[in-house]
Scaffold this motif. Structure first.
Motif, short mmCIF file in Angstrom:
data_model
loop_
_atom_site.label_atom_id
_atom_site.label_comp_id
_atom_site.label_asym_id
_atom_site.label_seq_id
_atom_site.Cartn_x
_atom_site.Cartn_y
_atom_site.Cartn_z
N ALA A 29 -8.86 -0.45 9.34
CA ALA A 29 -8.01 0.51 10.03
C ALA A 29 -7.46 1.51 9.03
CB ALA A 29 -6.87 -0.22 10.73
N GLY A 30 -6.96 2.61 9.51
CA GLY A 30 -6.19 3.50 8.66
C GLY A 30 -4.87 2.84 8.30
N LEU A 31 -4.43 3.03 7.06
CA LEU A 31 -3.17 2.45 6.60
C LEU A 31 -2.28 3.55 6.04
CD1 LEU A 31 -4.48 -0.67 4.59
CD2 LEU A 31 -4.05 -0.49 7.05
N PHE A 32 -0.99 3.38 6.21
CA PHE A 32 -0.04 4.34 5.64
C PHE A 32 0.10 4.12 4.14
CE2 PHE A 32 1.43 4.18 10.07
CZ PHE A 32 1.56 5.53 10.35
N GLY A 33 0.01 5.21 3.38
CA GLY A 33 0.35 5.20 1.97
C GLY A 33 -0.46 4.26 1.11
#
Length: 390
Positions: free
Chosen positions: A123-127
């Motif tokens: 998945a896309g992850l923050f930071g």
């Protein structure tokens, strides 16, 4: 706005960066009210995650108040306080429909890059690097939250930031680690590392009915946290032989399950193993498997090895032990959305302590570089850093 940014190994700075803007109808912008430094952020600080770029905004444990919404957005309104899971979910792909939120097939803007590294996308992850989408993180005054109609949760009435901040990552991660260990009432489980994830893994194991919860740690402040969280036994790996002590506690059988909450930056091997680790570190930026090696050795036959600790690339694992002992190994980034409601209920019922691990607070992101260093070096009793920005 102010934000904590990565500029290279051991180079974290508080920069002035552009404010985020709405880019899609499913976006919201939040004003961050609380955020935290995670142990996984230290892997970035140490230069162990590829594809980081100078100026990347860090942070994946954050929450805040909605200040702007995309056109036609209806899940949240301005003024709502929301908790934002560290993984970004489209809610529409096959994996999201299965509830496997950490491997969403559509939210990673650099899915091909991740697939080349891991076989399939994350998945896309923050930071957390461009390998996971290059999304700006939440150690900032404001954050754009994409696909905000899926994963984020409105904070229930009467709950404080301290109550719910760790639902963004470390509480679900510790809980999933314990759940993966298939803990049953009366079991013996051993947990390597009492950082924030280990702290919640211990509490989760207690909720699940473990009879003996063995914490493997050497830092005094973390040993104290282990006891507060509910560990029945402490093994100081700098003073004792971990394997022999677990055999003693389990009357020669080994632990029913083991949980590696340490991951790629394990330390503490002694004797020959310690010398081998030291040589490997000098020759290449190897991921250290001390905790995982001990865990595999110390679990009973047909036991479960749970690995919530982060590893970023190939490691040497004793596959012979896994095969010959008939072990089950489970791992993965956390499916945070799956756990939000049940874990919120545990907090509301007073079964989980969310605040005792917080040792350092600040109201200023400018303190971030020094607090990163204190957390990394385990100095000044630093067990968890939280920024309360409003």
């Amino acid at each position: 706005m102010k934000a904590l940014c990565w500029h290279g190994k051991n180079d974290i700075r508080c920069d002035t960066v552009p404010d985020p803007k709405i880019e899609d109808a499913r976006d919201v912008i939040i004003k961050v009210t609380s955020c935290a430094i995670c142990g996984s952020d230290l892997h970035l600080m140490d230069g162990l995650m590829p594809t980081m770029k100078s100026g990347d905004v860090l942070g994946h444990e954050f929450m805040g108040e909605v200040v702007e919404v995309g056109q036609g957005f209806t899940k949240f309104k301005k003024g709502d306080r929301i908790v934002v899971p560290f993984n970004i979910n489209c809610g529409q792909c096959d994996q999201c429909r299965r509830g496997n939120w950490s491997v969403c097939e559509r939210s990673n803007r650099n899915a091909e890059m991740a697939a080349a590294q891991f076989g399939f996308t994350t998945a896309g992850l923050f930071g957390y690097s461009h390998l996971t989408g290059g999304y700006a993180g939440g150690q900032a005054e404001y954050v754009r939250v994409p696909m905000a109609d899926v994963a984020p949760m409105k904070v229930p009435e009467g709950m404080t930031d301290d109550d719910v901040l760790f639902l963004t990552d470390i509480f679900p991660t510790g809980y999933q680690g314990a759940e993966h260990a298939e803990i049953k009432p009366g079991d013996i489980t051993a947990i390597w590392g009492v950082g924030p994830v280990g702290y919640f893994a211990i509490q989760s194991a207690k909720v699940m009915g473990a009879e003996r919860i063995i914490a493997i740690e050497t830092v005094p402040e973390r040993i104290a946290l282990a006891r507060k969280a509910g560990a029945t036994d402490i093994i100081d790996f700098a003073q004792e032989d971990v394997y022999e002590r677990i055999l003693e506690i389990s009357k020669g059988k080994g632990a029913d399950s083991v949980i590696d909450c340490v991951g790629m930056e394990a330390s503490g091997a002694h004797g020959i193993a310690g010398m081998v680790d030291a040589v490997k570190e000098k020759l290449l930026p190897a991921e250290r498997t001390t905790a995982l090696d001990q865990a595999i050795r110390a679990v009973r036959g047909c036991g479960v090895v749970s690995v919530p600790g982060v590893y970023g690339g190939p490691v040497s694992v004793n596959m012979g032990s896994i095969v010959q002992k008939g072990l089950t190994m489970r791992s993965g980034q956390t499916h945070v959305k799956r756990y939000l409601e049940p874990l919120t209920k545990l907090i509301q019922d007073g079964k989980i302590d969310t605040t005792s691990l917080i040792s350092h607070r600040s109201t200023k992101l400018e303190d971030g570089p020094d607090l990163y260093k204190a957390f990394k070096d385990k100095k000044d009793g630093c067990t968890k850093v939280v920024f309360n920005l409003s």
